[in-house]
Design a protein around this motif. Sequence first.
Motif, PDB file in Angstrom:
ATOM      1  N   UNK A  46       0.860  -1.203   0.000  1.00 25.22           N
ATOM      2  CA  UNK A  46       0.000   0.000   0.000  1.00 25.22           C
ATOM      3  C   UNK A  46       0.891   1.246   0.000  1.00 25.22           C
ATOM      4  N   UNK A  47       1.926   1.216   0.865  1.00 24.15           N
ATOM      5  CA  UNK A  47       2.858   2.343   0.968  1.00 24.15           C
ATOM      6  C   UNK A  47       3.515   2.635  -0.374  1.00 24.15           C
ATOM      7  N   UNK A  48       3.934   1.555  -1.054  1.00 18.66           N
ATOM      8  CA  UNK A  48       4.613   1.704  -2.343  1.00 18.66           C
ATOM      9  C   UNK A  48       3.676   2.350  -3.384  1.00 18.66           C
ATOM     10  N   UNK A  49       2.440   1.845  -3.430  1.00 22.09           N
ATOM     11  CA  UNK A  49       1.483   2.382  -4.416  1.00 22.09           C
ATOM     12  C   UNK A  49       1.165   3.844  -4.113  1.00 22.09           C
ATOM     13  N   UNK A  50       1.014   4.173  -2.819  1.00 26.51           N
ATOM     14  CA  UNK A  50       0.663   5.551  -2.463  1.00 26.51           C
ATOM     15  C   UNK A  50       1.843   6.506  -2.671  1.00 26.51           C
ATOM     16  N   UNK A  54       1.605   9.744  -4.869  1.00 24.16           N
ATOM     17  CA  UNK A  54       2.048  11.079  -4.413  1.00 24.16           C
ATOM     18  C   UNK A  54       2.982  11.699  -5.447  1.00 24.16           C
ATOM     19  N   UNK A  55       3.896  10.871  -5.971  1.00 17.77           N
ATOM     20  CA  UNK A  55       4.851  11.382  -6.969  1.00 17.77           C
ATOM     21  C   UNK A  55       4.135  11.842  -8.238  1.00 17.77           C
ATOM     22  N   UNK A  56       3.074  11.087  -8.579  1.00 22.42           N
ATOM     23  CA  UNK A  56       2.284  11.432  -9.784  1.00 22.42           C
ATOM     24  C   UNK A  56       1.390  12.647  -9.552  1.00 22.42           C
ATOM     25  N   UNK A  60      -2.668  13.834  -2.387  1.00 18.87           N
ATOM     26  CA  UNK A  60      -1.921  14.919  -1.734  1.00 18.87           C
ATOM     27  C   UNK A  60      -0.680  14.368  -1.029  1.00 18.87           C
ATOM     28  N   UNK A  61       0.347  15.213  -0.945  1.00 14.16           N
ATOM     29  CA  UNK A  61       1.544  14.840  -0.191  1.00 14.16           C
ATOM     30  C   UNK A  61       1.140  14.505   1.242  1.00 14.16           C
ATOM     31  N   UNK A  62       1.731  13.470   1.794  1.00 13.95           N
ATOM     32  CA  UNK A  62       1.423  13.088   3.186  1.00 13.95           C
ATOM     33  C   UNK A  62       0.361  12.002   3.268  1.00 13.95           C
ATOM     34  N   UNK A  63      -0.296  11.707   2.126  1.00 15.31           N
ATOM     35  CA  UNK A  63      -1.362  10.691   2.148  1.00 15.31           C
ATOM     36  C   UNK A  63      -0.801   9.325   2.535  1.00 15.31           C
ATOM     37  N   UNK A  64       0.353   8.989   1.967  1.00 22.95           N
ATOM     38  CA  UNK A  64       0.939   7.671   2.239  1.00 22.95           C
ATOM     39  C   UNK A  64       1.129   7.480   3.744  1.00 22.95           C
ATOM     40  N   UNK A  65       1.774   8.465   4.372  1.00 25.06           N
ATOM     41  CA  UNK A  65       2.062   8.363   5.804  1.00 25.06           C
ATOM     42  C   UNK A  65       0.748   8.272   6.605  1.00 25.06           C
TER      43      UNK A  65
END
Length: 284
Positions: A46-50, A54-56, A60-65
Amino acid sequence: MNINKIGLLGAGTMGQGIAWALAAAGKEVVLYDIKEEFCVKAVAQIGKSLTRAEEKGSVAAGTMEAVVSKIKPTGNLDDLAGVDFIVECVFENMDVKKEVYTKLDNLLKPEVIIATNTSSLSLTEIAAITERADKVIGMHFFNPANVMKLVEIIPAIQTSQATIDIVTELAREIGKKPVQVKEGPGFVVNRILIPGINEAAYILYEGLASAADIDTAMKLGAGWPMGPLALADLVGVDIALAVCNTLFNETGDPKYRPAPPLRQLVRAGWLGMKSKKGFFDYNK
Ligand code: 3HC
């Protein structure tokens, strides 16, 4: 009823997508599987996909965390003791479910609802295993569960109206569109979709068109977002076969007999995207 902390059983393809959907909607998720490493791997994916999203710039930035920090992986069923709600997506085998449900019944607070994501087993039979049959219900997500908006809500014969209302509300709260369906093999979506996949496998078996051309035909000729054979690879050829077998066994109708390629691929262990090979090859 406030549902903040959700216990999710099973860190396979569906468990991973559902954990993502729940955490993205702000729920705390305790993700359990028989080995903690399965859950850790699902959270890492999940972290990798998010991170990629985020890079794309599609999230929004911070969503992964924010999402990943809400999911606690565990290999210890006791860690589910304090949760407000359960979503179960363990292996589709009644004996496995029986073992898990007996343990859950003793572990959970009496008011906790158990929603199962089963796509091929009887809700009524699952509910009957438990001491809380009125609080058992089907909550059927679609792959990829973090993206697909639909949730089928399927009451067992024993399910109470209060349980139906709570689960319907939860589905809405996490941004999904619930539809209520009476118990019946395949519910709505799989009853229509799996025979479509099966028919595509028959067309392939009869040598009428190549796998790529069958998929192109349905994408460009019928507006499917992906072809039926790629879809089988996405949901898992084993899952497609299991649902097809359920339709066939429960109705006795030969129109649902599984196409030989489904059996062959499963026997070879070519289960689709999750094993990097199915109707198509994903190793490249
Ligand atoms: N896991 C997680 N996320 C995924 C994903 C996957 N396997 N595949 C795609 N996504 C995400 C992408 O990251 C992207 O997110 P972003 O907008 O944040 O970047 C978003 O979905 C859109 O993806 P793409 O732009 O790459 O591709 P598409 O626009 O073609 O959409 C799709 C991909 C949503 C999978 C689309 O092809 C589709 O709707 N396919 C049909 C899926 C379907 O029918 N599912 C139901 C199967 S039946 C079932 O699950 C029931 C079970 O019981 C058998």
